[in-house]
Design a protein around this motif. Structure first.
Motif, mmCIF file in Angstrom:
data_model
loop_
_atom_site.group_PDB
_atom_site.id
_atom_site.type_symbol
_atom_site.label_atom_id
_atom_site.label_comp_id
_atom_site.label_asym_id
_atom_site.label_seq_id
_atom_site.Cartn_x
_atom_site.Cartn_y
_atom_site.Cartn_z
ATOM 1 N N SER A 1 0.844 -1.194 0.000
ATOM 2 C CA SER A 1 0.000 0.000 0.000
ATOM 3 C C SER A 1 0.886 1.253 0.000
ATOM 4 C CB SER A 1 -0.963 0.008 1.190
ATOM 5 O OG SER A 1 -0.248 0.174 2.395
ATOM 6 N N ILE A 2 2.133 1.087 0.406
ATOM 7 C CA ILE A 2 3.139 2.145 0.301
ATOM 8 C C ILE A 2 4.013 1.760 -0.885
ATOM 9 C CG2 ILE A 2 5.151 3.202 1.402
ATOM 10 C CD1 ILE A 2 3.860 2.457 4.115
ATOM 11 N N ASP A 3 4.236 2.669 -1.797
ATOM 12 C CA ASP A 3 5.076 2.377 -2.963
ATOM 13 C C ASP A 3 6.532 2.304 -2.514
ATOM 14 O OD1 ASP A 3 6.555 2.295 -5.320
ATOM 15 O OD2 ASP A 3 5.127 3.574 -6.390
ATOM 16 N N ILE A 4 7.034 1.085 -2.361
ATOM 17 C CA ILE A 4 8.369 0.864 -1.838
ATOM 18 C C ILE A 4 9.450 1.418 -2.765
ATOM 19 C CG2 ILE A 4 8.945 -1.444 -2.702
ATOM 20 C CD1 ILE A 4 9.190 -0.536 0.961
ATOM 21 N N LYS A 5 9.214 1.388 -4.084
ATOM 22 C CA LYS A 5 10.195 1.942 -5.028
ATOM 23 C C LYS A 5 10.347 3.447 -4.834
ATOM 24 C CE LYS A 5 9.940 -1.510 -8.659
ATOM 25 N NZ LYS A 5 9.632 -1.824 -10.041
ATOM 26 N N VAL A 6 9.232 4.132 -4.651
ATOM 27 C CA VAL A 6 9.274 5.580 -4.420
ATOM 28 C C VAL A 6 9.934 5.868 -3.074
ATOM 29 C CG1 VAL A 6 7.858 7.653 -4.054
ATOM 30 C CG2 VAL A 6 7.276 6.057 -5.897
ATOM 31 N N LEU A 7 9.582 5.079 -2.069
ATOM 32 C CA LEU A 7 10.184 5.258 -0.750
ATOM 33 C C LEU A 7 11.697 5.079 -0.821
ATOM 34 C CD1 LEU A 7 9.946 5.667 2.307
ATOM 35 C CD2 LEU A 7 9.530 3.201 2.509
ATOM 36 N N LYS A 8 12.157 4.015 -1.489
ATOM 37 C CA LYS A 8 13.593 3.775 -1.620
ATOM 38 C C LYS A 8 14.281 4.915 -2.375
ATOM 39 C CE LYS A 8 13.796 -1.268 -1.471
ATOM 40 N NZ LYS A 8 14.157 -2.483 -2.221
ATOM 41 N N TYR A 9 13.638 5.391 -3.421
ATOM 42 C CA TYR A 9 14.202 6.507 -4.185
ATOM 43 C C TYR A 9 14.380 7.724 -3.277
ATOM 44 C CZ TYR A 9 14.706 10.381 -7.407
ATOM 45 O OH TYR A 9 15.166 11.501 -8.039
ATOM 46 N N ASN A 10 13.339 8.056 -2.519
ATOM 47 C CA ASN A 10 13.405 9.227 -1.639
ATOM 48 C C ASN A 10 14.439 9.045 -0.530
ATOM 49 O OD1 ASN A 10 11.472 10.795 -2.999
ATOM 50 N ND2 ASN A 10 9.804 9.738 -1.963
ATOM 51 N N LEU A 11 14.490 7.864 0.055
ATOM 52 C CA LEU A 11 15.478 7.605 1.098
ATOM 53 C C LEU A 11 16.897 7.663 0.545
ATOM 54 C CD1 LEU A 11 13.702 4.784 3.124
ATOM 55 C CD2 LEU A 11 14.124 7.146 3.862
ATOM 56 N N LYS A 12 17.080 7.165 -0.670
ATOM 57 C CA LYS A 12 18.403 7.237 -1.301
ATOM 58 C C LYS A 12 18.811 8.690 -1.499
ATOM 59 C CE LYS A 12 20.977 6.156 -5.480
ATOM 60 N NZ LYS A 12 20.875 5.768 -6.876
ATOM 61 N N GLU A 13 17.885 9.517 -1.950
ATOM 62 C CA GLU A 13 18.181 10.942 -2.140
ATOM 63 C C GLU A 13 18.551 11.606 -0.809
ATOM 64 O OE1 GLU A 13 18.422 12.656 -5.140
ATOM 65 O OE2 GLU A 13 18.304 10.601 -5.872
ATOM 66 N N ILE A 14 17.832 11.258 0.245
ATOM 67 C CA ILE A 14 18.146 11.796 1.574
ATOM 68 C C ILE A 14 19.520 11.310 2.023
ATOM 69 C CG2 ILE A 14 17.484 11.720 4.025
ATOM 70 C CD1 ILE A 14 14.529 11.659 3.031
ATOM 71 N N ALA A 15 19.822 10.031 1.783
ATOM 72 C CA ALA A 15 21.125 9.476 2.161
ATOM 73 C C ALA A 15 22.252 10.205 1.428
ATOM 74 C CB ALA A 15 21.172 7.978 1.860
ATOM 75 N N ILE A 16 22.084 10.408 0.130
ATOM 76 C CA ILE A 16 23.100 11.109 -0.662
ATOM 77 C C ILE A 16 23.309 12.512 -0.137
ATOM 78 C CG2 ILE A 16 23.563 12.128 -2.944
ATOM 79 C CD1 ILE A 16 22.193 9.562 -4.127
ATOM 80 N N LYS A 17 22.227 13.226 0.082
ATOM 81 C CA LYS A 17 22.320 14.608 0.562
ATOM 82 C C LYS A 17 22.970 14.670 1.941
ATOM 83 C CE LYS A 17 21.621 18.983 0.165
ATOM 84 N NZ LYS A 17 22.460 19.753 -0.725
ATOM 85 N N SER A 18 22.629 13.722 2.819
ATOM 86 C CA SER A 18 23.220 13.752 4.164
ATOM 87 C C SER A 18 24.719 13.464 4.111
ATOM 88 C CB SER A 18 22.497 12.781 5.107
ATOM 89 O OG SER A 18 22.712 11.452 4.737
ATOM 90 N N ILE A 19 25.142 12.573 3.205
ATOM 91 C CA ILE A 19 26.572 12.310 3.044
ATOM 92 C C ILE A 19 27.272 13.550 2.508
ATOM 93 C CG2 ILE A 19 28.285 10.995 1.714
ATOM 94 C CD1 ILE A 19 26.295 8.601 1.900
ATOM 95 N N GLU A 20 26.659 14.196 1.513
ATOM 96 C CA GLU A 20 27.247 15.417 0.943
ATOM 97 C C GLU A 20 27.373 16.508 2.004
ATOM 98 O OE1 GLU A 20 25.654 14.910 -3.661
ATOM 99 O OE2 GLU A 20 24.579 16.261 -2.306
ATOM 100 N N MET A 21 26.365 16.650 2.843
ATOM 101 C CA MET A 21 26.413 17.661 3.898
ATOM 102 C C MET A 21 27.547 17.376 4.883
ATOM 103 S SD MET A 21 22.355 18.209 4.581
ATOM 104 C CE MET A 21 22.573 19.270 6.008
#
Length: 159
Positions: free
Chosen positions: A131-151
């Protein structure tokens, strides 16, 4: 844990910092895996190393440390444990004798394959059977992970 669960259900999602939610998920994910992995006498943190070794055969310990965000000593201890359990092979890299090449044994491959199936089941369960789109969730979490590493890289370069 039960009190946290009941409180969590009552609090508006937007009132939580993202990091707190990720921490709760991570802690419970590791707890789930530690229980699932008891029969193999390994921990969730060691399973992450097995996944990295599975993704790149003959990987070296430095790459594992970087990809798992662990220090070299922690990786060395975990590698030693996995080797003693017969899950990995460690051999000296002939091109760089200071490095070890790490690969999975057949026993290690079986655990990884079983764990990947269990991981898919876990993801289905926590996503309320999709019921939660896991692909979208993974995409968003990956973007957050990348940004947090860059920061954090910005802070590391200042030191």
């Amino acid at each position: 844990q039960l009190v946290l669960l009941e409180e969590l259900k009552e609090i508006e999602a937007s009132d939580f910092p993202i990091g707190k939610l990720i921490m709760i998920i991570s802690k419970n994910h590791d707890s789930y895996w530690n229980h699932k992995l008891e029969e193999y006498e390994i921990k969730a943190s060691q399973l992450h190393l097995l996944f990295e070794i599975n993704n790149e055969n003959e990987i070296n310990q430095d790459k594992i440390a970087n990809r798992c965000n662990l220090n070299k000593g922690a990786v060395a201890r975990n590698i030693q444990k996995l080797e003693s359990e017969g899950l990995i092979l460690r051999e000296v890299d002939e091109n760089n004798r200071r490095q070890n090449k790490i690969s999975l044994t057949n026993k290690g491959k079986k655990i990884v394959n079983k764990s990947l199936k269990a991981l898919n089941n876990w993801e289905k369960e926590v996503s309320n059977n999709n019921s939660i789109d896991i692909k979208v969730l993974k995409y968003n979490l990956k973007e957050i992970a990348i940004k947090s590493i860059e920061m954090n890289k910005n802070y590391e370069s200042e030191e």
